[in-house]
Design a protein around this motif. Sequence first.
Motif, PDB file in Angstrom:
ATOM      1  N   SER A 146       0.825  -1.212   0.000  1.00 46.84           N
ATOM      2  CA  SER A 146       0.000   0.000   0.000  1.00 46.84           C
ATOM      3  C   SER A 146       0.859   1.262   0.000  1.00 46.84           C
ATOM      4  N   LEU A 147       2.005   1.227   0.684  1.00 44.16           N
ATOM      5  CA  LEU A 147       2.932   2.361   0.662  1.00 44.16           C
ATOM      6  C   LEU A 147       3.442   2.613  -0.752  1.00 44.16           C
ATOM      7  N   TYR A 148       3.844   1.540  -1.436  1.00 44.39           N
ATOM      8  CA  TYR A 148       4.345   1.674  -2.807  1.00 44.39           C
ATOM      9  C   TYR A 148       3.267   2.251  -3.722  1.00 44.39           C
ATOM     10  N   LEU A 149       2.026   1.762  -3.592  1.00 38.26           N
ATOM     11  CA  LEU A 149       0.953   2.252  -4.456  1.00 38.26           C
ATOM     12  C   LEU A 149       0.652   3.724  -4.217  1.00 38.26           C
ATOM     13  N   ARG A 150       0.645   4.151  -2.957  1.00 31.82           N
ATOM     14  CA  ARG A 150       0.355   5.563  -2.673  1.00 31.82           C
ATOM     15  C   ARG A 150       1.393   6.469  -3.320  1.00 31.82           C
ATOM     16  N   ILE A 151       2.653   6.067  -3.237  1.00 31.49           N
ATOM     17  CA  ILE A 151       3.712   6.871  -3.861  1.00 31.49           C
ATOM     18  C   ILE A 151       3.609   6.802  -5.377  1.00 31.49           C
ATOM     19  N   TYR A 152       3.373   5.605  -5.916  1.00 33.30           N
ATOM     20  CA  TYR A 152       3.302   5.416  -7.376  1.00 33.30           C
ATOM     21  C   TYR A 152       2.240   6.315  -7.991  1.00 33.30           C
ATOM     22  N   PHE A 153       1.078   6.393  -7.358  1.00 32.03           N
ATOM     23  CA  PHE A 153      -0.024   7.159  -7.938  1.00 32.03           C
ATOM     24  C   PHE A 153       0.172   8.668  -7.849  1.00 32.03           C
ATOM     25  N   LEU A 154       1.152   9.121  -7.099  1.00 29.88           N
ATOM     26  CA  LEU A 154       1.488  10.550  -7.128  1.00 29.88           C
ATOM     27  C   LEU A 154       1.989  10.959  -8.516  1.00 29.88           C
ATOM     28  N   GLY A 155       2.527  10.013  -9.252  1.00 23.74           N
ATOM     29  CA  GLY A 155       3.047  10.312 -10.584  1.00 23.74           C
ATOM     30  C   GLY A 155       2.046  10.103 -11.707  1.00 23.74           C
ATOM     31  N   MET A 156       0.766   9.887 -11.392  1.00 25.28           N
ATOM     32  CA  MET A 156      -0.229   9.629 -12.433  1.00 25.28           C
ATOM     33  C   MET A 156      -0.379  10.759 -13.447  1.00 25.28           C
ATOM     34  N   PRO A 157      -0.383  12.036 -13.037  1.00 25.70           N
ATOM     35  CA  PRO A 157      -0.460  13.090 -14.066  1.00 25.70           C
ATOM     36  C   PRO A 157       0.680  12.992 -15.077  1.00 25.70           C
ATOM     37  N   PHE A 158       1.881  12.673 -14.614  1.00 29.37           N
ATOM     38  CA  PHE A 158       3.017  12.511 -15.529  1.00 29.37           C
ATOM     39  C   PHE A 158       2.797  11.334 -16.477  1.00 29.37           C
ATOM     40  N   LEU A 159       2.330  10.205 -15.919  1.00 29.38           N
ATOM     41  CA  LEU A 159       2.147   9.002 -16.718  1.00 29.38           C
ATOM     42  C   LEU A 159       1.095   9.209 -17.798  1.00 29.38           C
ATOM     43  N   MET A 160       0.000   9.898 -17.458  1.00 27.67           N
ATOM     44  CA  MET A 160      -1.050  10.153 -18.433  1.00 27.67           C
ATOM     45  C   MET A 160      -0.580  11.105 -19.537  1.00 27.67           C
ATOM     46  N   VAL A 161       0.163  12.148 -19.167  1.00 28.58           N
ATOM     47  CA  VAL A 161       0.685  13.074 -20.182  1.00 28.58           C
ATOM     48  C   VAL A 161       1.600  12.327 -21.141  1.00 28.58           C
ATOM     49  N   TYR A 162       2.442  11.447 -20.606  1.00 35.05           N
ATOM     50  CA  TYR A 162       3.320  10.678 -21.487  1.00 35.05           C
ATOM     51  C   TYR A 162       2.513   9.759 -22.404  1.00 35.05           C
ATOM     52  N   ASN A 163       1.569   8.983 -21.838  1.00 33.56           N
ATOM     53  CA  ASN A 163       0.820   8.017 -22.636  1.00 33.56           C
ATOM     54  C   ASN A 163       0.007   8.687 -23.742  1.00 33.56           C
ATOM     55  N   PHE A 164      -0.704   9.756 -23.401  1.00 29.61           N
ATOM     56  CA  PHE A 164      -1.517  10.447 -24.398  1.00 29.61           C
ATOM     57  C   PHE A 164      -0.631  11.192 -25.399  1.00 29.61           C
ATOM     58  N   GLY A 165       0.454  11.792 -24.914  1.00 29.60           N
ATOM     59  CA  GLY A 165       1.369  12.480 -25.822  1.00 29.60           C
ATOM     60  C   GLY A 165       2.032  11.524 -26.795  1.00 29.60           C
ATOM     61  N   ALA A 166       2.424  10.351 -26.302  1.00 30.96           N
ATOM     62  CA  ALA A 166       3.014   9.339 -27.184  1.00 30.96           C
ATOM     63  C   ALA A 166       1.995   8.850 -28.198  1.00 30.96           C
ATOM     64  N   ALA A 167       0.711   8.757 -27.798  1.00 27.60           N
ATOM     65  CA  ALA A 167      -0.342   8.354 -28.746  1.00 27.60           C
ATOM     66  C   ALA A 167      -0.486   9.374 -29.871  1.00 27.60           C
ATOM     67  N   VAL A 168      -0.358  10.668 -29.540  1.00 27.38           N
ATOM     68  CA  VAL A 168      -0.414  11.715 -30.564  1.00 27.38           C
ATOM     69  C   VAL A 168       0.745  11.542 -31.548  1.00 27.38           C
ATOM     70  N   LEU A 169       1.941  11.323 -31.039  1.00 25.59           N
ATOM     71  CA  LEU A 169       3.102  11.135 -31.912  1.00 25.59           C
ATOM     72  C   LEU A 169       2.954   9.888 -32.769  1.00 25.59           C
ATOM     73  N   ARG A 170       2.394   8.813 -32.200  1.00 25.62           N
ATOM     74  CA  ARG A 170       2.208   7.579 -32.974  1.00 25.62           C
ATOM     75  C   ARG A 170       1.213   7.761 -34.104  1.00 25.62           C
ATOM     76  N   SER A 171       0.273   8.685 -33.956  1.00 26.89           N
ATOM     77  CA  SER A 171      -0.744   8.880 -34.994  1.00 26.89           C
ATOM     78  C   SER A 171      -0.138   9.313 -36.320  1.00 26.89           C
ATOM     79  N   VAL A 172       1.078   9.884 -36.299  1.00 27.62           N
ATOM     80  CA  VAL A 172       1.778  10.248 -37.543  1.00 27.62           C
ATOM     81  C   VAL A 172       2.973   9.334 -37.785  1.00 27.62           C
ATOM     82  N   GLY A 173       3.048   8.234 -37.036  1.00 30.61           N
ATOM     83  CA  GLY A 173       4.098   7.248 -37.270  1.00 30.61           C
ATOM     84  C   GLY A 173       5.373   7.462 -36.485  1.00 30.61           C
TER      85      GLY A 173
END
Length: 457
Positions: A146-173
């Motif tokens: 539970s300690l690891y998960l609480r810390i891990y989820f603090l980085g969720m905004p970063f993870l989402m920006v990366y995932n969605f941003g990478a999806a945008v880049l993939r759309s043009v190859g």
Amino acid sequence: MKKRTEHRGKAGRTNQIDMLQGPLMGKILMFALPLAASSILQQLFNSADVAVVGRFAGSQALAAVGGNSSVISLLINLFVGLSVGANVVIANYIGQRKTKEAGEAVHTVMATALFSGVFLLILGSLAAKPILQLMNTPSDVIELASLYLRIYFLGMPFLMVYNFGAAVLRSVGDTRRPLYCLILSGIVNVCLNLFFVVVCGMSVDGVGIATVISNGISAGLVFYFLLNEDDPIRLEIRKIRIKKVHLFRMIKIGVPAGLQSTVFSLSNVCIQTAINSFGSSAVAGSAAAVNFEYFTYYVVNSFSQAAVTFTSQNIGAKQYERCKKVFRLCLGMGIVISGAMCTTFVLLREIAVRFYTVDAAAIEYAVMRVRLVESLAFLPATYEVAGAALRGMGHSMLPAVLTVIGSCGFRIMWIYTVFRVKGTFESLMIVYPVTWILTGTMVVTAYLLIRRRMMSN
């Protein structure tokens, strides 16, 4: 200003792939291999989390970090599915030469990423421990987990920006620059893991902090690339807002994919709960062995991402015969390359699992899982590529429903029937290849029927 625009346009062209013209095999490999390398590299760095705590903080810390993957997937996969919808929508606009709409969709995607990240930060902080308790996580592991998960989820905004941003880049190859982001952030992650755990004497908290920092680096780099990208995917901060028409298109494609992944993760949570019943050694061994399944899956996923992106652009351009060839190439290359990896991992299983743990009991469970599951881990290519091609054609709900029935529903039924009767670790693990065969048969059949109907019309 003019010179800057011209430079940016040149840079954008060098990172993009023309999916509508020319030979396909080389272009699919150019798209898929960097994406596979990105995902495998990311998993290697995640494996470094597992290896560092397993080697220097003990099997309980290993179980706490490694046993959390199903919980993390359960909470974030709906939003990761939305990034698939973002890829399809933007790629389809580009195939139709609708640059204005593509640009608006990019800004809607980034607004969605920021909202999703904040939402997941709050949800993960509140729901992590209750979910672990429902999963019957061993008492000697639950506090660390539970300690690891609480810390891990603090980085969720970063993870989402990366995932969605990478999806945008993939759309043009462009799958190369997301790879560069992960190389840098991953190196930082490994160095910080060693520093926090070995030098500072921390445990899962050190690994969690290192992960948050590295996610922040990869997100920052992707955001920078989009700010300096060529139109139509160039990002302007003042234009970041949600436009309903693009959001609804993204939801139509992405939510079924996300729900599929979420229910998929729910079935894995059920399996993880069953694994927990064998004790912390089984949890640690399974956490070590599943890394090899991730490596294989990411190769499969890279070709499914190629299938959805290439199909989306070519459907937009009404090049139906080219779509058929995309499917054949992505499925064939996905099976062959992932199959070679499966063979390697199975042959070297005794050596490979010792990278993660030196505990004899954990090694026994790990070797057993590699032998039973990894040997057929190329089979998901059948339903992943076929489902991706269907999403690229605008049919997102059907592959989601079939995958939920074939993989998720059947796995849960297996746990409460076959596993309840047998009660062995082997009878639990065999559910994976059984459901891969069932789901692959259903989704490939659906794809062939819909393709024939759609393209004949």
